[in-house]
Design an enzyme around this catalytic site. Sequence first.
Site, PDB file in Angstrom:
ATOM      1  CB  CYS A   1      17.892  14.824 -43.701  1.00 61.83           C
ATOM      2  SG  CYS A   1      19.433  15.239 -44.488  1.00 61.83           S
TER       3      CYS A   1
ATOM      4  CD  GLN B   1       5.649  11.164 -31.493  1.00 63.03           C
ATOM      5  OE1 GLN B   1       5.141  12.044 -30.817  1.00 63.03           O
ATOM      6  NE2 GLN B   1       6.925  11.184 -31.840  1.00 63.03           N
TER       7      GLN B   1
ATOM      8  CB  SER C   1      10.251   6.169 -26.649  1.00 62.22           C
ATOM      9  OG  SER C   1      11.498   6.803 -26.606  1.00 62.22           O
ATOM     10  CB  ALA C   2      11.826   7.689 -21.235  1.00 58.10           C
TER      11      ALA C   2
ATOM     12  N   GLY D   1      12.615   3.324 -27.735  1.00 57.40           N
ATOM     13  CA  GLY D   1      11.332   2.935 -28.328  1.00 57.40           C
ATOM     14  C   GLY D   1      11.590   1.994 -29.492  1.00 57.40           C
ATOM     15  CB  THR D   2      14.177   2.093 -32.156  1.00 55.59           C
ATOM     16  OG1 THR D   2      13.834   3.414 -32.574  1.00 55.59           O
ATOM     17  CG2 THR D   2      14.585   1.271 -33.357  1.00 55.59           C
TER      18      THR D   2
ATOM     19  CB  THR E   1      24.264  -3.890 -16.746  1.00 55.48           C
ATOM     20  OG1 THR E   1      25.131  -5.024 -16.623  1.00 55.48           O
ATOM     21  CG2 THR E   1      24.134  -3.192 -15.413  1.00 55.48           C
TER      22      THR E   1
HETATM   23  N1  PLP Z   1       7.850   5.423 -33.046  1.00 50.75           N
HETATM   24  C1  PLP Z   1       7.472   6.699 -33.249  1.00 50.75           C
HETATM   25  C2  PLP Z   1       6.076   6.992 -33.688  1.00 50.75           C
HETATM   26  C3  PLP Z   1       8.383   7.740 -33.045  1.00 50.75           C
HETATM   27  O1  PLP Z   1       7.998   9.007 -33.251  1.00 50.75           O
HETATM   28  C4  PLP Z   1       9.696   7.418 -32.628  1.00 50.75           C
HETATM   29  C5  PLP Z   1      10.713   8.477 -32.466  1.00 50.75           C
HETATM   30  O2  PLP Z   1      10.771   9.417 -33.257  1.00 50.75           O
HETATM   31  C6  PLP Z   1      10.028   6.065 -32.426  1.00 50.75           C
HETATM   32  C7  PLP Z   1       9.076   5.111 -32.646  1.00 50.75           C
HETATM   33  C8  PLP Z   1      11.392   5.670 -31.969  1.00 50.75           C
HETATM   34  O3  PLP Z   1      11.609   5.937 -30.587  1.00 50.75           O
HETATM   35  P1  PLP Z   1      13.087   6.087 -30.018  1.00 50.75           P
HETATM   36  O4  PLP Z   1      13.590   7.425 -30.435  1.00 50.75           O
HETATM   37  O5  PLP Z   1      12.965   5.959 -28.534  1.00 50.75           O
HETATM   38  O6  PLP Z   1      13.895   4.979 -30.583  1.00 50.75           O
END
Ligand code: PLP
Length: 373
Positions: free
Chosen positions: A322, A178, A198-199, A69-70, A236
Amino acid sequence: MIYLDNNATTPILPQVTQAMLPYLTEEFGNPSGIYTIGHRAKTAIEKARGSLARILNVLPTELTFTGSGTEAINQGILGALWTAQAGRDTVVISAIEHAAVAKTAEFAERFGFRVRVAPLRLADGKIDAEPFAEAIDDTTALVCAMHANNEVGAVLPIPEIGEIAHGHGALLFCDCVQSFGKLALEPRGLGCDMAGISAHKFHGPKGVGCLFVRQGLKIPALIHGGPQENERRGGTENVAGIVGMAKAAEEVSRWDPNVATGLRDVFEEGLKTRLGKKCRINFEDLERVGNTSSVQFPGMDANVLLIKLDRFGICASTGAACHSGSLSTSSVLLHMGLPESGAKSTIRFSFAKTNTPGEVDQTLDVLSRIVSP
Ligand code: PLP
């Protein structure tokens, strides 16, 4: 174990593991290979893309698979800023964005962008879009607002924010990590130009995400290399991860989100009757995703409480992050108006359909025992 930290990650469904398994064993071909097993891997990716596109009601060509997701968020934000017109040099973000958005926007300051944080205002049990109207102007290139917050579950008024952004010629990026599986999610219907999911937040594997970029909007790749993903993301492909993501999305899209909401509501009612004044539910009247409960235990250190819960095999988390061994108070809780003492005594419980009423009951039993009078 009782796992009540489903906003951190979720257990992979057995059907998802089954769907992934062939691509971790005999179907190991490189999707770029011209031979049959390569072709089969490529076909599996395109089938997964089609399936996810149907669920999100978007075009398959509008989706790019990423490594998290990041990464989807970084690609969306930085890609949009690289193509911003001269004079559009501000990024507006909500005050409660995840670090994946906030830190990426902060990084953009290194190449000349200014970040403006739209303060959070609550009105009639909802998050008010007005502060966005005050923050967004004709210098705004991009607005970033999350669909649902990870710490308290607050839902942001994305269509209104999108209208304000578009009214000023700015783009809207929406972090939907989320909300997928918890709220009706159609990025185009919400008015998003870009969105990320994000899966592992919806019972799929870790290390795979997906970026939606609406047709007509061209953004450059973040990860350079081969021509994979229609030249939008080199490297890949994580075939098993992508297949698992689509399978998880198919399963979760058939679920009734009210199941997790029901468990959360029983939990919150149980807290009120069994712990009374020893706990306080944060933002109870706010529009929230149904699975998330943010609870204060006044006078108690949330981290100590978490360790006690862990001794009983119960997993939850604090609103505090943390970093390098030092504990910082959650900026989200502070932005949302909690005093420092309230933020430091807050625990997040996040439920999923994989939880049971019995687990809720046991957690209430344990809390009644360990929360001091
Ligand atoms: N955005 C939100 C709101 C999240 O809660 C998270 C993960 O905690 C992310 C982005 C990041 O996703 P990923 O863990 O797949 O990088």
